[in-house]
Scaffold this active site. Sequence first.
Site, short mmCIF file in Angstrom:
data_model
loop_
_atom_site.label_atom_id
_atom_site.label_comp_id
_atom_site.label_asym_id
_atom_site.label_seq_id
_atom_site.Cartn_x
_atom_site.Cartn_y
_atom_site.Cartn_z
N TYR A 140 -24.71 57.41 49.49
CA TYR A 140 -23.35 57.03 49.85
C TYR A 140 -22.71 58.04 50.82
O TYR A 140 -21.75 57.71 51.51
CB TYR A 140 -22.46 56.91 48.62
CG TYR A 140 -22.82 55.76 47.68
CD1 TYR A 140 -23.79 54.82 48.03
CD2 TYR A 140 -22.19 55.62 46.47
CE1 TYR A 140 -24.11 53.79 47.17
CE2 TYR A 140 -22.50 54.59 45.59
CZ TYR A 140 -23.47 53.68 45.95
OH TYR A 140 -23.78 52.66 45.10
N LYS A 191 -36.30 57.24 40.94
CA LYS A 191 -37.30 56.34 41.50
C LYS A 191 -38.37 57.24 42.13
O LYS A 191 -38.71 57.14 43.31
CB LYS A 191 -36.61 55.42 42.53
CG LYS A 191 -37.46 54.29 43.06
CD LYS A 191 -37.70 53.17 42.08
CE LYS A 191 -38.59 52.11 42.68
NZ LYS A 191 -39.12 51.16 41.69
N ASP A 223 -35.73 50.85 37.90
CA ASP A 223 -35.95 49.42 37.65
C ASP A 223 -36.23 49.18 36.17
O ASP A 223 -35.73 48.24 35.56
CB ASP A 223 -37.07 48.86 38.55
CG ASP A 223 -38.26 49.79 38.66
OD1 ASP A 223 -38.15 50.99 38.30
OD2 ASP A 223 -39.33 49.34 39.11
N ASP A 247 -24.07 53.98 39.79
CA ASP A 247 -23.07 52.97 40.12
C ASP A 247 -23.47 51.64 39.48
O ASP A 247 -22.69 50.96 38.80
CB ASP A 247 -23.04 52.85 41.66
CG ASP A 247 -21.87 52.02 42.16
OD1 ASP A 247 -21.09 51.55 41.34
OD2 ASP A 247 -21.78 51.84 43.39
N ASP A 251 -22.17 49.98 35.49
CA ASP A 251 -21.52 48.67 35.41
C ASP A 251 -22.31 47.73 34.51
O ASP A 251 -21.74 46.97 33.73
CB ASP A 251 -21.39 48.04 36.81
CG ASP A 251 -20.06 48.39 37.46
OD1 ASP A 251 -19.36 49.26 36.92
OD2 ASP A 251 -19.73 47.79 38.50
#
Length: 357
Positions: A140, A191, A223, A247, A251
């Site tokens: 980001y 990852k 994942d 992020d 959620d």
Amino acid sequence: MMKKIAVLPGDGIGPEIVAQAVRVLRALEPHGLKLEMVEAPVGGTAYDLTGDPLPRATLDLARSADAILFGSVGGWQWDTLPRDKRPEQAILGLRKELALFANLRPATIYPELAAASTLRPEVVSGMDVLIIRELTGDIYFGQPRGLRTNAAGEREGFDTMLYAESEIRRIARVGFESAMKRNRRLCSVDKANVLETSQLWRDVVTETAREFPQVELSHMYVDNAAMQLLRNPRQFDVIVTGNMFGDILSDEASMLTGSIGMLPSASLNADRRGLYEPIHGSAPDIAGRNIANPLATILSAAMLLRYSLDQDGFARRIEAAVSGVLQKGLRTGDIADKGQAVIGTREMGDAVVAALG
Ligand code: NAD
């Protein structure tokens, strides 16, 4: 020692729900909690008063405080303002000015509310996971980033996933320290099978584990973590991860609880000063009607006591009081079953204060 709390109610339902959290904190004062609470405007309300969603005086107060209790900001009346005047800039500004790099989001299922989850109660009941997301780095913010036209004349977009060792170590420490305050299990999500950044992440988290021998560390690919949260969310205690993965996973986890009005959050800096707020927004559709659920904000106040003031005992007392009112069947509209009696924002505050004992 007296601790200073900046109280920033904000917009929409912010003032109503923050007022209840302040009452709960005040109710602990006769039991030995020493707080100086100072209120200031923020968000659209502050813009209306001063032309700035994060006025200098509010920022100075936030800087001087041990912790910030924040309501929520935003509303349709400010949606057409230029970007730098919008209410949301207040949160971004506070994050930046106070270097709040660690975002803590617990997703807890209360047994009484298990039916609100989209998962079957037998899968989700007992879920109590704390997701720690790094907030200031990663893809980001990494440079370079941009849009360009390549040699073939085609448009390309690119971003840079980047973490410095020190950034990983400091968020890993927040993960281990938080696990020490809970069930001492930390799962680091990355990852590392594909990304160099993640390989470094995994190495640094593993090195940091040596400082915390009592914490059991595991690693999981993102994942798989997304699947495991749906398959068996009870397996997690604390998850620590980077900005983008956090992020998405935070959620996902909060939606599993099914009750947006119940979920608190914290954003901490290196001195463990922090901003505490419910995960929901300013809910302009229900503002000013005494129907908003104040429990996420009351639970944010409990997090404030635990993480910035090191007052775990008082934090637990608030959390136990919230569980107590739910067990008694008290509900605001958002968490009520069909046909169940509903109480208002203030009455829910009254009930929590009474349950503190
Ligand atoms: P929202 O979270 O405010 O509301 C979503 C839905 O949930 C609405 O129907 C609302 O009534 C309900 N809801 C939310 N909190 C509730 C509570 N405590 N009790 C009962 N019901 C509750 O999200 P939105 O509608 O997308 O956004 C509204 C405004 O909030 C926007 O201006 C947005 O930018 C802002 N926002 C602010 C923050 C923040 O301050 N950190 C976060 C998200 C959204």
